[in-house]
Scaffold this active site. Structure first.
Site, PDB file in Angstrom:
ATOM      1  N   ARG A   1      -9.166 -15.176   2.543  1.00 12.13           N
ATOM      2  CA  ARG A   1     -10.170 -15.538   1.913  1.00 12.13           C
ATOM      3  C   ARG A   1      -9.383 -17.638   1.494  1.00 12.13           C
ATOM      4  NH1 ARG A   1     -12.660 -12.968  -1.810  1.00 12.13           N
ATOM      5  NH2 ARG A   1     -12.008 -10.160  -1.913  1.00 12.13           N
TER       6      ARG A   1
ATOM      7  N   TYR B   1       0.692  -1.444   0.065  1.00  8.99           N
ATOM      8  CA  TYR B   1      -0.088  -0.121  -0.102  1.00  8.99           C
ATOM      9  C   TYR B   1       0.633   1.546   0.177  1.00  8.99           C
ATOM     10  CZ  TYR B   1      -3.318  -3.315   0.671  1.00  8.99           C
ATOM     11  OH  TYR B   1      -4.099  -4.032   1.015  1.00  8.99           O
TER      12      TYR B   1
ATOM     13  N   HIS C   1      -1.207 -11.479   3.574  1.00  4.99           N
ATOM     14  CA  HIS C   1      -0.029 -10.932   2.505  1.00  4.99           C
ATOM     15  C   HIS C   1       1.393 -10.669   2.867  1.00  4.99           C
ATOM     16  CE1 HIS C   1      -2.524  -7.421   0.669  1.00  4.99           C
ATOM     17  NE2 HIS C   1      -3.104  -7.445   2.008  1.00  4.99           N
TER      18      HIS C   1
ATOM     19  N   GLY D   1      -9.608  -8.849   7.596  1.00  3.08           N
ATOM     20  CA  GLY D   1      -9.602  -8.034   6.161  1.00  3.08           C
ATOM     21  C   GLY D   1      -8.824  -9.133   5.687  1.00  3.08           C
TER      22      GLY D   1
ATOM     23  N   TYR E   1     -16.803  -7.172   2.277  1.00  2.00           N
ATOM     24  CA  TYR E   1     -17.005  -6.205   1.655  1.00  2.00           C
ATOM     25  C   TYR E   1     -18.166  -5.730   1.053  1.00  2.00           C
ATOM     26  CZ  TYR E   1     -12.123  -7.662   2.060  1.00  2.00           C
ATOM     27  OH  TYR E   1     -11.058  -7.932   2.714  1.00  2.00           O
TER      28      TYR E   1
END
Length: 263
Positions: free
Chosen positions: A182, A25, A149, A144, A200
């Protein structure tokens, strides 16, 4: 050292924060678009909020460490519900949104004690200890799809194991660790990623192009290209795109790593 993502392609959002961990990000683009993807925080959270708040209260949790606070959306939900919240993230670009949100709530006394700091999962316990004398929490949350990541650049998951060990160090005995990501088992099997979920709540059309990198017969990296339309009627004037990379944690292996981290 070159990260696994760099061996394959250069993400559209890339950068290295001061701690040395890849910050997808860092250019600020994904951080801005992410708020659009998450959608209306009040509308999106009811089922999710009931589940998370119920889980924390059922376990007697008061002091919470949000280990991947991002823009602060989940932390704010917890602050509003009266929890004592410490929020950290490795991305200073995401933290800017959380800090701005806290400033906008400055007249609400609940937000006076909300702590927001930068921290790295690989040194999380030490980082939190640098600004909080007692880095011991009733619950650590990492929500989330954030944990995925953290890529497996050494190809033995040592960094991910170290992060989980740090989560364990930040918990009081009997504390609660709550991680969500996920369903990578399903994504690997189907080759597709759903664009919507209860987490979301984007009001615009969402398309997620999914790529699975297989090395030596094992899925090692998943890339998701997010394309968020401008309006429901097809006007793409405000169309947004960004790419994020994830390690595809499978349920059995991830459960074993949790067992190891917590003894």
């Amino acid at each position: 050292m070159t990260s696994m993502a760099d061996k394959v392609f250069h993400p559209r959002s890339e950068g290295i924060p001061s701690e040395g961990v890849m910050d997808q990000y860092a250019d600020g683009k994904a951080a801005r678009v992410w708020k659009k993807f998450v959608g209306d925080s009040n509308q999106r959270t009811q089922n999710y909020k009931d589940f998370l708040i119920g889980l924390l209260r059922a376990n007697g949790c008061v002091k919470i460490l949000d280990a991947a606070c991002g823009t602060g959306i989940d932390s704010m939900m917890l602050v509003d519900e009266g929890f004592q919240v410490v929020s950290v993230d490795a991305s200073d670009k995401m933290l800017k949104h959380a800090l701005k949100a806290r400033w906008e709530k400055r007249k609400n006394p609940k937000y006076d004690e909300w702590v927001i700091e930068e921290a790295n999962w690989e040194t999380l316990h030490r980082d939190v200890q640098s600004f909080l004398p007692d880095p011991s929490f009733d619950a650590v949350i990492c929500l989330g799809n954030s944990f995925a990541h953290l890529l497996d650049e050494f190809e033995d998951q040592r960094v991910q194991r170290r992060a989980l060990e740090n989560f364990a160090k930040c918990l009081k005995p009997g504390g609660l660790l709550f991680i969500d990501h996920r369903n990578y088992d399903a994504i690997i099997d189907s080759g597709a990623t759903p664009g919507h979920s209860i987490y979301y709540n984007c009001k615009y059309p969402v398309d997620i192009k999914t790529s699975v990198l297989v090395v030596g017969g094992r899925p090692e990296l998943i890339t998701l290209d997010y394309c968020i339309g401008g309006t429901d009627d097809g006007d793409d004037t405000n169309r947004s795109e960004f790419r994020l990379c994830y390690y595809p944690h499978k349920l059995d292996k991830f459960t074993k790593m949790l067992d190891e981290a917590f003894g």
